[in-house]
Design a protein around this motif. Structure first.
Motif, PDB file in Angstrom:
ATOM      1  N   ALA A 190      39.852  49.132  40.902  1.00  0.00           N
ATOM      2  CA  ALA A 190      40.046  48.056  39.711  1.00  0.00           C
ATOM      3  C   ALA A 190      41.420  47.909  39.334  1.00  0.00           C
ATOM      4  O   ALA A 190      42.132  49.151  39.569  1.00  0.00           O
ATOM      5  N   GLY A 191      41.766  46.894  38.888  1.00  0.00           N
ATOM      6  CA  GLY A 191      43.350  46.914  38.431  1.00  0.00           C
ATOM      7  C   GLY A 191      44.380  46.358  39.420  1.00  0.00           C
ATOM      8  O   GLY A 191      45.508  46.583  39.089  1.00  0.00           O
ATOM      9  N   THR A 192      43.749  46.059  40.708  1.00  0.00           N
ATOM     10  CA  THR A 192      44.489  45.827  41.780  1.00  0.00           C
ATOM     11  C   THR A 192      43.914  44.335  42.208  1.00  0.00           C
ATOM     12  O   THR A 192      42.930  44.272  42.305  1.00  0.00           O
ATOM     13  N   PRO A 193      44.704  43.662  43.048  1.00  0.00           N
ATOM     14  CA  PRO A 193      44.169  42.397  43.655  1.00  0.00           C
ATOM     15  C   PRO A 193      43.177  42.820  44.985  1.00  0.00           C
ATOM     16  O   PRO A 193      42.554  41.785  45.359  1.00  0.00           O
ATOM     17  N   TYR A 194      43.007  44.004  45.042  1.00  0.00           N
ATOM     18  CA  TYR A 194      42.166  44.368  46.120  1.00  0.00           C
ATOM     19  C   TYR A 194      40.860  44.864  45.691  1.00  0.00           C
ATOM     20  O   TYR A 194      40.035  45.374  46.542  1.00  0.00           O
ATOM     21  N   HIS A 195      40.630  44.767  44.427  1.00  0.00           N
ATOM     22  CA  HIS A 195      39.508  45.360  43.514  1.00  0.00           C
ATOM     23  C   HIS A 195      38.142  44.775  44.459  1.00  0.00           C
ATOM     24  O   HIS A 195      38.017  43.287  44.762  1.00  0.00           O
ATOM     25  N   SER A 217      47.118  58.603  50.512  1.00  0.00           N
ATOM     26  CA  SER A 217      48.242  57.740  50.183  1.00  0.00           C
ATOM     27  C   SER A 217      48.233  56.023  50.416  1.00  0.00           C
ATOM     28  O   SER A 217      48.799  55.436  49.612  1.00  0.00           O
ATOM     29  N   ILE A 218      47.350  55.721  51.380  1.00  0.00           N
ATOM     30  CA  ILE A 218      47.179  54.417  51.755  1.00  0.00           C
ATOM     31  C   ILE A 218      46.433  53.824  50.260  1.00  0.00           C
ATOM     32  O   ILE A 218      46.741  52.847  49.725  1.00  0.00           O
ATOM     33  N   GLN A 219      45.711  54.519  49.889  1.00  0.00           N
ATOM     34  CA  GLN A 219      44.733  54.156  48.397  1.00  0.00           C
ATOM     35  C   GLN A 219      45.752  53.856  47.368  1.00  0.00           C
ATOM     36  O   GLN A 219      45.686  52.901  46.835  1.00  0.00           O
ATOM     37  N   ALA A 220      46.757  54.939  47.008  1.00  0.00           N
ATOM     38  CA  ALA A 220      47.613  54.879  45.988  1.00  0.00           C
ATOM     39  C   ALA A 220      48.673  54.219  46.098  1.00  0.00           C
ATOM     40  O   ALA A 220      49.155  53.277  45.231  1.00  0.00           O
ATOM     41  N   LEU A 221      49.423  54.250  47.329  1.00  0.00           N
ATOM     42  CA  LEU A 221      50.763  53.651  47.456  1.00  0.00           C
ATOM     43  C   LEU A 221      50.699  52.317  48.108  1.00  0.00           C
ATOM     44  O   LEU A 221      51.778  51.506  48.054  1.00  0.00           O
ATOM     45  N   VAL A 222      49.809  52.020  48.877  1.00  0.00           N
ATOM     46  CA  VAL A 222      49.687  50.838  49.692  1.00  0.00           C
ATOM     47  C   VAL A 222      48.657  49.788  49.024  1.00  0.00           C
ATOM     48  O   VAL A 222      49.133  48.799  48.753  1.00  0.00           O
ATOM     49  N   LEU A 223      47.376  50.033  48.756  1.00  0.00           N
ATOM     50  CA  LEU A 223      46.537  49.145  48.186  1.00  0.00           C
ATOM     51  C   LEU A 223      46.850  49.140  46.434  1.00  0.00           C
ATOM     52  O   LEU A 223      45.722  49.528  45.856  1.00  0.00           O
ATOM     53  N   ASN A 224      47.934  48.849  46.207  1.00  0.00           N
ATOM     54  CA  ASN A 224      48.254  49.016  44.751  1.00  0.00           C
ATOM     55  C   ASN A 224      48.172  47.876  43.955  1.00  0.00           C
ATOM     56  O   ASN A 224      47.998  46.943  44.248  1.00  0.00           O
ATOM     57  N   GLU A 225      48.618  47.962  42.596  1.00  0.00           N
ATOM     58  CA  GLU A 225      48.621  47.115  41.642  1.00  0.00           C
ATOM     59  C   GLU A 225      49.682  45.859  41.925  1.00  0.00           C
ATOM     60  O   GLU A 225      49.261  44.487  41.783  1.00  0.00           O
ATOM     61  N   LYS A 226      50.879  46.089  42.564  1.00  0.00           N
ATOM     62  CA  LYS A 226      51.917  45.115  42.942  1.00  0.00           C
ATOM     63  C   LYS A 226      52.426  45.415  44.226  1.00  0.00           C
ATOM     64  O   LYS A 226      53.451  45.835  44.360  1.00  0.00           O
ATOM     65  N   TYR A 277      39.993  33.926  37.530  1.00  0.00           N
ATOM     66  CA  TYR A 277      41.418  33.764  37.879  1.00  0.00           C
ATOM     67  C   TYR A 277      41.762  32.232  38.268  1.00  0.00           C
ATOM     68  O   TYR A 277      42.794  31.800  37.865  1.00  0.00           O
ATOM     69  N   ALA A 278      40.860  31.542  38.701  1.00  0.00           N
ATOM     70  CA  ALA A 278      41.038  30.121  38.893  1.00  0.00           C
ATOM     71  C   ALA A 278      41.399  29.277  37.539  1.00  0.00           C
ATOM     72  O   ALA A 278      42.070  28.199  37.579  1.00  0.00           O
ATOM     73  N   SER A 279      40.574  29.821  36.525  1.00  0.00           N
ATOM     74  CA  SER A 279      40.977  29.303  35.299  1.00  0.00           C
ATOM     75  C   SER A 279      42.143  29.638  34.531  1.00  0.00           C
ATOM     76  O   SER A 279      42.862  29.153  33.748  1.00  0.00           O
ATOM     77  N   GLY A 280      42.778  30.768  35.066  1.00  0.00           N
ATOM     78  CA  GLY A 280      44.120  31.648  34.423  1.00  0.00           C
ATOM     79  C   GLY A 280      43.757  32.198  33.145  1.00  0.00           C
ATOM     80  O   GLY A 280      44.622  32.625  32.492  1.00  0.00           O
ATOM     81  N   ARG A 281      42.531  32.297  32.999  1.00  0.00           N
ATOM     82  CA  ARG A 281      42.116  33.389  31.865  1.00  0.00           C
ATOM     83  C   ARG A 281      42.388  34.628  31.942  1.00  0.00           C
ATOM     84  O   ARG A 281      42.972  35.500  31.096  1.00  0.00           O
ATOM     85  N   VAL A 282      42.745  35.192  33.359  1.00  0.00           N
ATOM     86  CA  VAL A 282      42.951  36.635  33.618  1.00  0.00           C
ATOM     87  C   VAL A 282      43.797  36.611  34.728  1.00  0.00           C
ATOM     88  O   VAL A 282      43.492  35.718  35.628  1.00  0.00           O
ATOM     89  N   GLU A 283      44.892  37.321  34.581  1.00  0.00           N
ATOM     90  CA  GLU A 283      45.886  37.524  35.782  1.00  0.00           C
ATOM     91  C   GLU A 283      45.283  38.109  36.812  1.00  0.00           C
ATOM     92  O   GLU A 283      44.450  38.954  36.724  1.00  0.00           O
ATOM     93  N   VAL A 284      45.435  37.566  37.822  1.00  0.00           N
ATOM     94  CA  VAL A 284      44.788  37.911  39.513  1.00  0.00           C
ATOM     95  C   VAL A 284      44.940  39.561  39.521  1.00  0.00           C
ATOM     96  O   VAL A 284      46.143  39.995  39.455  1.00  0.00           O
ATOM     97  N   GLY A 285      43.734  40.119  39.768  1.00  0.00           N
ATOM     98  CA  GLY A 285      43.861  41.627  40.087  1.00  0.00           C
ATOM     99  C   GLY A 285      43.353  42.416  38.728  1.00  0.00           C
ATOM    100  O   GLY A 285      42.874  43.608  39.049  1.00  0.00           O
ATOM    101  N   TYR A 286      43.095  41.853  37.908  1.00  0.00           N
ATOM    102  CA  TYR A 286      42.949  42.528  36.471  1.00  0.00           C
ATOM    103  C   TYR A 286      41.462  42.113  35.765  1.00  0.00           C
ATOM    104  O   TYR A 286      41.250  42.501  34.606  1.00  0.00           O
ATOM    105  N   TYR A 287      40.460  41.362  36.553  1.00  0.00           N
ATOM    106  CA  TYR A 287      39.275  41.235  36.052  1.00  0.00           C
ATOM    107  C   TYR A 287      38.776  42.492  35.649  1.00  0.00           C
ATOM    108  O   TYR A 287      38.562  43.436  36.401  1.00  0.00           O
ATOM    109  N   GLY A 288      38.132  42.494  34.438  1.00  0.00           N
ATOM    110  CA  GLY A 288      37.340  43.809  33.904  1.00  0.00           C
ATOM    111  C   GLY A 288      38.272  44.750  33.326  1.00  0.00           C
ATOM    112  O   GLY A 288      37.812  45.858  32.635  1.00  0.00           O
ATOM    113  N   CYS A 289      39.652  44.306  33.335  1.00  0.00           N
ATOM    114  CA  CYS A 289      40.507  45.190  32.416  1.00  0.00           C
ATOM    115  C   CYS A 289      40.928  44.635  31.370  1.00  0.00           C
ATOM    116  O   CYS A 289      41.906  43.792  31.247  1.00  0.00           O
ATOM    117  N   GLU A 290      40.117  44.726  30.326  1.00  0.00           N
ATOM    118  CA  GLU A 290      40.315  43.734  29.107  1.00  0.00           C
ATOM    119  C   GLU A 290      41.458  43.886  28.668  1.00  0.00           C
ATOM    120  O   GLU A 290      41.924  42.952  27.910  1.00  0.00           O
TER     121      GLU A 290
END
Length: 321
Positions: free
Chosen positions: A76-81, A150-159, A222-235
């Motif tokens: 969660a909090g990444t575009p890979y969620h 390392s892959i989880q934290a450094l590669v599949l990250n927030e940005k 995300y398509a509505s622009g209500r939430v920045e991509v990657g942050y659904y569920g991160c209120e």
């Protein structure tokens, strides 16, 4: 992240027929149970069995001790969620002198600067990318668990855009990159449902039954622009953002395909619409209105869609409980 029930985080299996490195003759080097290489690999098994986090699952092979397969659940909090990211792994015949070799199941998509379409994984710890000495593989200390974390934290990250060497700092480009990453994550999820990797069939099916509703709800948000991509569920990160036209257009096409695939997989999707209706910039500006005026109009239209999905999601969760 919900745990997948009745699927062990670590297990030994027999079917290695679809493993990327299965055609290698490397396995002949591990016949001697007393060899130092085999002892090192068995030690890795024990480390993984005792220390895997909830979001990583591993299968090793009884006939090919030199191979294993791992899946990382996008955080969660990444575009890979909610995505699943599979890696086939092979230990070299001189392990641990040299690091393991990894192959990423990309389905032909470049989902990260460190993960190539051809399956190559670039990481300092694997000696496939430059880095300081302490970041590279150390035969006396480095482990397979460390590689996966390392892959989880450094590669599949927030940005992930900023993983690109020499990337010019640009939040706009980072947001655009995240749009493409989320799209490819959804597409690869579709492919995984059609052809899950061996020994993970039950895991893939159960994971997407559990996560289908929030994935589709995220598509709408995300398509509505209500939430920045990657942050659904991160209120705390909910805010109106500008969404590219191409992202909306591609999401409108992808959404019904995902919905149908999740339905066939047995997901409960009551309350979700068959189509994702996103008003286009052209139609809302046909009278020459300003971009600000378009954003205000689209907010009202799409907010209703998102609120409907949220209410249905709540009803769905209450029904399950």
């Amino acid at each position: 992240m919900e745990n997948t029930n009745e699927f062990e985080h670590f297990d030994v299996v027999s079917d290695d027929s679809d493993h990327h490195f299965g055609g290698s003759n490397n396995g002949k080097c591990f016949n001697d149970s007393k060899s130092e290489v085999q002892k090192s690999i068995v030690k890795e098994w024990k480390i993984l069995e005792q220390n895997l986090p909830d979001s990583i699952y591993v299968r090793v092979y009884e006939r090919r001790i030199d191979m294993m397969r791992a899946v990382i659940v996008g955080a969660a909090g990444t575009p890979y969620h909610d995505g699943l990211f599979f890696f086939d792994i092979m230990f070299p015949s001189d392990y641990p002198r040299n690091p393991p070799k990894l192959y990423f199941h990309s389905f032909g998509y470049r989902q990260n600067p460190n993960l190539y379409k051809n399956g190559r994984v670039c990481l300092s710890l694997l000696n496939t990318w430059h880095g300081r000495k302490k970041e590279k593989w150390d035969p006396s200390e480095s482990t397979m668990l460390q590689v996966l974390l390392s892959i989880q934290a450094l590669v599949l990250n927030e940005k992930p855009f900023f993983n690109e060497p020499g990337a010019v700092p640009s939040e706009k480009k980072s947001r655009a990159y995240n749009e493409n990453v989320f799209l490819s994550t959804c597409i690869t999820s579709f492919h995984l449902l059609q052809r899950p990797p061996r020994n993970f069939e039950a895991f893939v099916g159960d994971h997407f039954r559990r996560r289908a509703f929030p994935i589709l709800a995220a598509c709408a948000a995300y398509a509505s622009g209500r939430v920045e991509v990657g942050y659904y569920g991160c209120e705390l990160r909910v805010s109106m953002v500008q969404v590219s036209r191409s992202f909306k257009e591609r999401m409108v096409v992808l959404y019904p395909k995902l919905l149908e695939a999740f339905r066939r997989n047995g997901a409960s999707l009551e309350g979700l619409g068959e189509q994702l209706e996103v008003a286009s910039e052209e139609s809302e500006n046909k009278n020459g209105g300003k971009k600000k005026q378009w954003r205000n109009k689209s907010r009202g239209v799409l907010k209703k869609i998102v609120e409907k999905i949220k209410k249905a999601f709540r009803r769905n969760k209450i029904g399950k409980s």
